[in-house]
Design a protein around this motif. Structure first.
Motif, PDB file in Angstrom:
ATOM      1  N   ALA A  91       0.862  -1.181   0.000  1.00  0.00           N
ATOM      2  CA  ALA A  91       0.000   0.000   0.000  1.00  0.00           C
ATOM      3  C   ALA A  91       0.897   1.229   0.000  1.00  0.00           C
ATOM      4  N   VAL A  92       0.408   2.290  -0.610  1.00  0.00           N
ATOM      5  CA  VAL A  92       1.152   3.545  -0.666  1.00  0.00           C
ATOM      6  C   VAL A  92       0.193   4.657  -0.273  1.00  0.00           C
ATOM      7  N   VAL A  93       0.665   5.552   0.586  1.00  0.00           N
ATOM      8  CA  VAL A  93      -0.152   6.672   1.046  1.00  0.00           C
ATOM      9  C   VAL A  93       0.739   7.904   1.156  1.00  0.00           C
ATOM     10  N   SER A 149      -5.924   5.111  10.311  1.00  0.00           N
ATOM     11  CA  SER A 149      -7.037   4.914   9.366  1.00  0.00           C
ATOM     12  C   SER A 149      -6.634   5.294   7.944  1.00  0.00           C
ATOM     13  N   TRP A 150      -5.725   6.249   7.782  1.00  0.00           N
ATOM     14  CA  TRP A 150      -5.248   6.613   6.444  1.00  0.00           C
ATOM     15  C   TRP A 150      -4.495   5.442   5.817  1.00  0.00           C
ATOM     16  N   ILE A 151      -3.717   4.733   6.618  1.00  0.00           N
ATOM     17  CA  ILE A 151      -3.005   3.562   6.105  1.00  0.00           C
ATOM     18  C   ILE A 151      -3.989   2.444   5.783  1.00  0.00           C
ATOM     19  N   ASP A 152      -5.006   2.261   6.618  1.00  0.00           N
ATOM     20  CA  ASP A 152      -6.045   1.268   6.312  1.00  0.00           C
ATOM     21  C   ASP A 152      -6.686   1.552   4.956  1.00  0.00           C
ATOM     22  N   GLU A 153      -6.963   2.822   4.685  1.00  0.00           N
ATOM     23  CA  GLU A 153      -7.557   3.189   3.394  1.00  0.00           C
ATOM     24  C   GLU A 153      -6.586   2.890   2.255  1.00  0.00           C
ATOM     25  N   ALA A 154      -5.317   3.162   2.446  1.00  0.00           N
ATOM     26  CA  ALA A 154      -4.322   2.861   1.411  1.00  0.00           C
ATOM     27  C   ALA A 154      -4.244   1.359   1.146  1.00  0.00           C
ATOM     28  N   ILE A 155      -4.345   0.559   2.198  1.00  0.00           N
ATOM     29  CA  ILE A 155      -4.339  -0.903   2.032  1.00  0.00           C
ATOM     30  C   ILE A 155      -5.569  -1.342   1.249  1.00  0.00           C
TER      31      ILE A 155
END
Length: 166
Positions: A91-93, A149-155
């Motif tokens: 994942a990339v954010v 949560s931002w990383i969860d969205e990127a995943i």
């Protein structure tokens, strides 16, 4: 709950003090900071040594967190890390850090979205990778309260584009 393991990508010279604030939040399990002297030693060893260092530090990480300062989009190794992370299936954010106060330089101007330089399949990467701009008046707490949560969205987003490469 286990901390998410991430690789931080950023412009070392300009943003290391801002990045250290994020590392010190203790929310994520990020790669250990490299000292300026160690980074200079790695750089003097050549491009392959830098690629090896990136590979070693990116191994077993769920996501690449690109911390975007004023000149991050111009940095060749950040560009390399974005491509490598994405092409390896991570994942990339992106998170803008220009409003974090650096003890040496204060705040800086907002940089360009570094993902706009790449295409993923038929899509511009800048239109699919989540990029967050924390609240200007309290960027630190905005990041601290939302980074997980931002990383969860990127995943989640990376799962949609599984199998695509830059």
């Amino acid at each position: 709950m286990a901390k998410k393991s991430v690789f931080y990508s950023f412009h070392f010279n300009n943003d290391v003090m801002r990045v250290q604030q994020i590392r010190n939040m203790g929310i994520l399990d990020g790669d250990e900071p490299v000292s300026f002297n160690k980074w200079e030693e790695i750089k003097r060893s050549g491009d392959q040594a830098i690629k090896n260092w990136i590979q070693e530090n990116m191994n077993y990480r769920k996501a690449v967190v690109v911390l975007i300062g004023e000149e991050t989009h111009k940095r060749p190794w950040v560009q390399y890390e974005i491509k490598k992370g994405w092409n390896d299936g991570r994942a990339v954010v992106g998170i803008y850090i220009h409003n974090l106060n650096c003890p040496n330089n204060g705040k800086c101007s907002q940089g360009k979205n570094p993902f706009d330089q790449f295409n993923v399949g038929y899509w511009n990467m800048g239109s699919i990778v989540p990029v967050y701009n924390p609240t200007p008046t309290d960027a630190y707490n905005s990041i601290k309260n939302n980074i997980d949560s931002w990383i969860d969205e990127a995943i989640r987003v990376r799962g949609i584009y599984k199998g695509t490469a830059i």
